[in-house]
Design a protein around this motif. Structure first.
Motif, PDB file in Angstrom:
ATOM      1  N   SER A 336       0.834  -1.210   0.000  1.00 60.49           N
ATOM      2  CA  SER A 336       0.000   0.000   0.000  1.00 60.49           C
ATOM      3  C   SER A 336       0.867   1.257   0.000  1.00 60.49           C
ATOM      4  O   SER A 336       1.974   1.259   0.551  1.00 60.49           O
ATOM      5  CB  SER A 336      -0.917   0.006   1.226  1.00 60.49           C
ATOM      6  OG  SER A 336      -1.816  -1.081   1.177  1.00 60.49           O
ATOM      7  N   PRO A 337       0.358   2.325  -0.597  1.00 57.82           N
ATOM      8  CA  PRO A 337       1.126   3.583  -0.634  1.00 57.82           C
ATOM      9  C   PRO A 337       1.221   4.232   0.743  1.00 57.82           C
ATOM     10  O   PRO A 337       0.356   4.047   1.604  1.00 57.82           O
ATOM     11  CB  PRO A 337       0.317   4.457  -1.599  1.00 57.82           C
ATOM     12  CG  PRO A 337      -1.072   3.911  -1.544  1.00 57.82           C
ATOM     13  CD  PRO A 337      -0.926   2.440  -1.314  1.00 57.82           C
ATOM     14  N   VAL A 338       2.298   5.015   0.923  1.00 59.23           N
ATOM     15  CA  VAL A 338       2.479   5.808   2.136  1.00 59.23           C
ATOM     16  C   VAL A 338       2.488   7.275   1.706  1.00 59.23           C
ATOM     17  O   VAL A 338       3.391   7.700   0.971  1.00 59.23           O
ATOM     18  CB  VAL A 338       3.796   5.462   2.854  1.00 59.23           C
ATOM     19  CG1 VAL A 338       3.951   6.316   4.114  1.00 59.23           C
ATOM     20  CG2 VAL A 338       3.848   3.976   3.192  1.00 59.23           C
ATOM     21  N   LEU A 339       1.485   8.030   2.152  1.00 56.31           N
ATOM     22  CA  LEU A 339       1.367   9.440   1.783  1.00 56.31           C
ATOM     23  C   LEU A 339       1.744  10.316   2.970  1.00 56.31           C
ATOM     24  O   LEU A 339       1.464   9.975   4.127  1.00 56.31           O
ATOM     25  CB  LEU A 339      -0.052   9.781   1.342  1.00 56.31           C
ATOM     26  CG  LEU A 339      -0.545   9.181   0.027  1.00 56.31           C
ATOM     27  CD1 LEU A 339      -1.082   7.769   0.228  1.00 56.31           C
ATOM     28  CD2 LEU A 339      -1.636  10.046  -0.593  1.00 56.31           C
ATOM     29  N   ALA A 362      -4.438   2.724   2.153  1.00 52.78           N
ATOM     30  CA  ALA A 362      -3.181   3.477   2.203  1.00 52.78           C
ATOM     31  C   ALA A 362      -2.836   3.859   3.635  1.00 52.78           C
ATOM     32  O   ALA A 362      -3.681   3.839   4.542  1.00 52.78           O
ATOM     33  CB  ALA A 362      -3.283   4.733   1.338  1.00 52.78           C
ATOM     34  N   TYR A 363      -1.570   4.215   3.824  1.00 56.52           N
ATOM     35  CA  TYR A 363      -1.095   4.805   5.067  1.00 56.52           C
ATOM     36  C   TYR A 363      -0.939   6.314   4.856  1.00 56.52           C
ATOM     37  O   TYR A 363      -0.506   6.753   3.781  1.00 56.52           O
ATOM     38  CB  TYR A 363       0.268   4.230   5.463  1.00 56.52           C
ATOM     39  CG  TYR A 363       0.274   2.751   5.759  1.00 56.52           C
ATOM     40  CD1 TYR A 363      -0.091   2.266   7.017  1.00 56.52           C
ATOM     41  CD2 TYR A 363       0.660   1.833   4.787  1.00 56.52           C
ATOM     42  CE1 TYR A 363      -0.069   0.907   7.298  1.00 56.52           C
ATOM     43  CE2 TYR A 363       0.689   0.473   5.054  1.00 56.52           C
ATOM     44  CZ  TYR A 363       0.318   0.012   6.313  1.00 56.52           C
ATOM     45  OH  TYR A 363       0.340  -1.332   6.577  1.00 56.52           O
ATOM     46  N   SER A 391       9.622  12.100  11.185  1.00 59.93           N
ATOM     47  CA  SER A 391       8.285  11.585  11.491  1.00 59.93           C
ATOM     48  C   SER A 391       8.084  10.190  10.910  1.00 59.93           C
ATOM     49  O   SER A 391       7.620   9.281  11.612  1.00 59.93           O
ATOM     50  CB  SER A 391       7.212  12.539  10.947  1.00 59.93           C
ATOM     51  OG  SER A 391       7.267  13.790  11.593  1.00 59.93           O
ATOM     52  N   VAL A 392       8.422  10.015   9.637  1.00 60.65           N
ATOM     53  CA  VAL A 392       8.212   8.726   8.982  1.00 60.65           C
ATOM     54  C   VAL A 392       9.035   7.635   9.671  1.00 60.65           C
ATOM     55  O   VAL A 392       8.547   6.515   9.898  1.00 60.65           O
ATOM     56  CB  VAL A 392       8.549   8.819   7.484  1.00 60.65           C
ATOM     57  CG1 VAL A 392       8.497   7.433   6.832  1.00 60.65           C
ATOM     58  CG2 VAL A 392       7.577   9.763   6.774  1.00 60.65           C
ATOM     59  N   ILE A 397       6.961   2.961   9.560  1.00 58.41           N
ATOM     60  CA  ILE A 397       6.137   2.452   8.465  1.00 58.41           C
ATOM     61  C   ILE A 397       6.968   1.897   7.314  1.00 58.41           C
ATOM     62  O   ILE A 397       6.580   0.938   6.655  1.00 58.41           O
ATOM     63  CB  ILE A 397       5.169   3.555   7.960  1.00 58.41           C
ATOM     64  CG1 ILE A 397       4.272   3.012   6.847  1.00 58.41           C
ATOM     65  CG2 ILE A 397       5.930   4.772   7.474  1.00 58.41           C
ATOM     66  CD1 ILE A 397       3.473   1.796   7.225  1.00 58.41           C
ATOM     67  N   MET A 398       8.158   2.449   7.077  1.00 55.44           N
ATOM     68  CA  MET A 398       8.953   1.981   5.937  1.00 55.44           C
ATOM     69  C   MET A 398       9.535   0.587   6.193  1.00 55.44           C
ATOM     70  O   MET A 398      10.017  -0.060   5.265  1.00 55.44           O
ATOM     71  CB  MET A 398      10.063   2.979   5.617  1.00 55.44           C
ATOM     72  CG  MET A 398       9.548   4.383   5.305  1.00 55.44           C
ATOM     73  SD  MET A 398       8.163   4.448   4.126  1.00 55.44           S
ATOM     74  CE  MET A 398       9.027   4.211   2.576  1.00 55.44           C
ATOM     75  N   ASP A 399       9.463   0.145   7.453  1.00 54.77           N
ATOM     76  CA  ASP A 399       9.865  -1.234   7.752  1.00 54.77           C
ATOM     77  C   ASP A 399       8.697  -2.204   7.580  1.00 54.77           C
ATOM     78  O   ASP A 399       8.886  -3.417   7.603  1.00 54.77           O
ATOM     79  CB  ASP A 399      10.383  -1.334   9.196  1.00 54.77           C
ATOM     80  CG  ASP A 399      11.633  -0.494   9.415  1.00 54.77           C
ATOM     81  OD1 ASP A 399      12.429  -0.390   8.469  1.00 54.77           O
ATOM     82  OD2 ASP A 399      11.789   0.065  10.527  1.00 54.77           O
ATOM     83  N   GLN A 400       7.489  -1.634   7.412  1.00 61.05           N
ATOM     84  CA  GLN A 400       6.302  -2.480   7.283  1.00 61.05           C
ATOM     85  C   GLN A 400       5.884  -2.685   5.832  1.00 61.05           C
ATOM     86  O   GLN A 400       5.117  -3.601   5.539  1.00 61.05           O
ATOM     87  CB  GLN A 400       5.131  -1.860   8.060  1.00 61.05           C
ATOM     88  CG  GLN A 400       5.403  -1.668   9.544  1.00 61.05           C
ATOM     89  CD  GLN A 400       4.260  -0.936  10.231  1.00 61.05           C
ATOM     90  OE1 GLN A 400       3.088  -1.164   9.923  1.00 61.05           O
ATOM     91  NE2 GLN A 400       4.593  -0.054  11.166  1.00 61.05           N
ATOM     92  N   VAL A 401       6.349  -1.804   4.936  1.00 60.96           N
ATOM     93  CA  VAL A 401       5.976  -1.927   3.531  1.00 60.96           C
ATOM     94  C   VAL A 401       7.155  -2.476   2.733  1.00 60.96           C
ATOM     95  O   VAL A 401       8.316  -2.334   3.133  1.00 60.96           O
ATOM     96  CB  VAL A 401       5.517  -0.567   2.957  1.00 60.96           C
ATOM     97  CG1 VAL A 401       4.217  -0.119   3.606  1.00 60.96           C
ATOM     98  CG2 VAL A 401       6.587   0.513   3.139  1.00 60.96           C
ATOM     99  N   ALA A 402       6.843  -3.073   1.594  1.00 64.67           N
ATOM    100  CA  ALA A 402       7.876  -3.739   0.798  1.00 64.67           C
ATOM    101  C   ALA A 402       8.520  -2.826  -0.235  1.00 64.67           C
ATOM    102  O   ALA A 402       9.612  -3.119  -0.732  1.00 64.67           O
ATOM    103  CB  ALA A 402       7.275  -4.968   0.112  1.00 64.67           C
ATOM    104  N   HIS A 403       7.870  -1.714  -0.555  1.00 63.90           N
ATOM    105  CA  HIS A 403       8.300  -0.918  -1.716  1.00 63.90           C
ATOM    106  C   HIS A 403       9.253   0.224  -1.382  1.00 63.90           C
ATOM    107  O   HIS A 403       9.935   0.749  -2.256  1.00 63.90           O
ATOM    108  CB  HIS A 403       7.066  -0.363  -2.433  1.00 63.90           C
ATOM    109  CG  HIS A 403       6.113   0.340  -1.517  1.00 63.90           C
ATOM    110  ND1 HIS A 403       6.365   1.553  -0.957  1.00 63.90           N
ATOM    111  CD2 HIS A 403       4.900  -0.045  -1.052  1.00 63.90           C
ATOM    112  CE1 HIS A 403       5.341   1.923  -0.194  1.00 63.90           C
ATOM    113  NE2 HIS A 403       4.428   0.953  -0.224  1.00 63.90           N
TER     114      HIS A 403
END
Length: 447
Positions: A336-339, A362-363, A391-392, A397-403
């Motif tokens: 899912s995208p992270v905005l 999305a996140y 913040s990110v 969150i970037m450890d939870q998504v694959a992209h």
């Protein structure tokens, strides 16, 4: 509040400099009272006459009147400024929808249930109609009482009872007095009967007159009869006349401290054109009605009025912000995208709404910008590459998504390179406007 000087307060003090107030002199104490740093009760020797005189002088220029009871009680009036930027407006305008006793029972129930549904969620807040105004248009007091009984049973909203007949109002009050309805309206012809009802049932009372001078005279007469909770109901002939009268009343109350009109104001809006009715109601929300009664009960009519009310009755010195954290829209997963967006409430809820419209889970990583929107936050150095990356990373969150891709607002595309250098992620530039999010997520987003 009416402002008293230290000298004016000193005149009412015992002038003994005894020190029992914990100040060396009565003048020093008076100056502290004038600055509102201590209360008058701190002097144990102030006479009852002095307390009464100073209490009256320090009373708010506009009385606060309570409509309704319990959790549904609403505050009318109590305003202290002409313009919102001077401080803030305190008690949001009550919006009441009119129902008439000439309707059949089934029509009444249908209309009341429709009014109950006039509630909306905007920028995370519930906004909606606050009251139902039951109006007697027939000569049958029993029919009016039945209409009031239905309204009391079918709605939790506050009630306004409108009838020229004191007996009809009494019959209605016997049904719903515990709801503390507003009685509408006392005139020079019936003021004694209406004042008696208001006093007996402890209900607020609207006062109606053709001119402001007559209105001021009536309030003084009714106050002398023991009724304090009054709502001014001036006769209005068109938008310009209404705007002029409400402005005059506010100025007289706040600038001139003219106690005879120091009360909240109500207006009744009627127009065959629903758009015109909405425009009238919106104008009076801005200037300066505490209660607006109208006919229109369509959601398309009410949402603009309620939106304006929500905007006007916020504190301009306190940003409307949401908590800065990671939000989920739908059930997002590793692809899912992270905005990224700011914590200005209107910005966040607009972005959230458009993500929901896209139907793409999305996140949303919300950065604490002190409640500022994207451009203002960027200009104030509160939406920076460092702030976004910090913040990110804190959300993990970037450890939870694959992209490892991050979508930033198009208005701050200039931050793309710096964020990539600091965060080590691929940064994608999203739309400049939130309205472009659905198309972006459907057509351009790829994990």
């Amino acid at each position: 509040m009416a402002k008293l000087t230290g000298i004016e307060i000193y005149k009412h003090l015992p002038k003994t400099n005894c020190g029992d107030c914990n100040f060396p002199t009565c003048m020093a104490f008076a100056m502290q009272v004038a600055a509102k740093k201590v209360g008058l009760e701190q002097c144990p020797h102030v006479s009852a006459e002095a307390k009464a005189a100073l209490s009256e002088a320090q009373a708010p220029p506009m009385r606060t009147v309570t409509l309704g009871a319990g959790d549904r009680a609403l505050k009318l009036g109590g305003e202290t400024v002409l313009f919102r930027h001077e401080e803030k407006f305190h008690h949001p305008t009550v919006i009441a929808i009119r129902v008439r006793d000439a309707l059949s029972e089934s029509e009444l129930v249908q209309r009341i249930e429709k009014i109950n549904q006039l509630q909306f969620v905007r920028v995370g807040q519930l906004i909606g109609v606050n009251a139902i105004a039951v109006e007697q248009t027939t000569s049958d007091a029993n029919k009016f009482a039945q209409a009031v009984k239905l309204a009391a049973e079918k709605t939790p909203l506050a009630l306004v009872l409108s009838s020229p007949d004191p007996q009809a109002l009494k019959a209605a009050l016997d049904i719903c007095a515990e709801r503390r309805p507003l009685l509408c309206a006392a005139t020079k012809e019936n003021l004694k009967e209406f004042a008696t009802l208001a006093k007996e049932f402890k209900s607020p009372l609207a006062v109606h007159a053709a001119t402001l001078e007559e209105l001021a005279e009536l309030t003084q007469q009714i106050k002398a009869l023991g009724v304090e909770d009054l709502v001014l109901y001036p006769e209005i002939n068109g938008l310009a006349d209404g705007l002029a009268k409400l402005t005059q009343l506010r100025r007289l109350a706040l600038e001139k401290n003219f106690r005879a009109v120091g009360y909240p104001v109500m207006v009744s809006v009627t127009a065959s054109d629903p758009f015109l009715e909405t425009a009238y109601a919106t104008t009076f929300v801005c200037k300066y009605a505490s209660l607006v009664v109208m006919d229109g009960a369509e959601r398309s009519q009410l949402l603009p009025i309620l939106t304006v009310r929500q905007n006007i009755f916020t504190d301009p010195q306190v940003p409307n912000a949401v908590e800065a954290k990671l939000y989920k829209v739908g059930e997002p997963g590793p692809n899912s995208p992270v905005l990224v967006t700011t914590n200005f409430a209107l910005t966040y809820f607009t972005v959230e709404g458009e993500v929901e419209n896209s139907r793409v889970p999305a996140y949303i990583a919300v950065v604490d910008t002190g409640g500022l929107g994207v451009l203002n936050a960027y200009a104030d150095d509160k939406l920076t590459a460092e702030a976004i990356v910090k913040s990110v990373k804190s959300y993990g969150i970037m450890d939870q998504v694959a992209h490892k891709k991050l979508v930033i607002p198009g208005l701050v595309a200039v931050l793309k390179g710096e964020i990539e250098d600091l965060g080590g992620w691929e940064v994608l530039v999203g739309p400049e406007e939130a309205a472009g999010i659905p198309a972006y997520l459907k057509n351009e987003w790829k994990a």
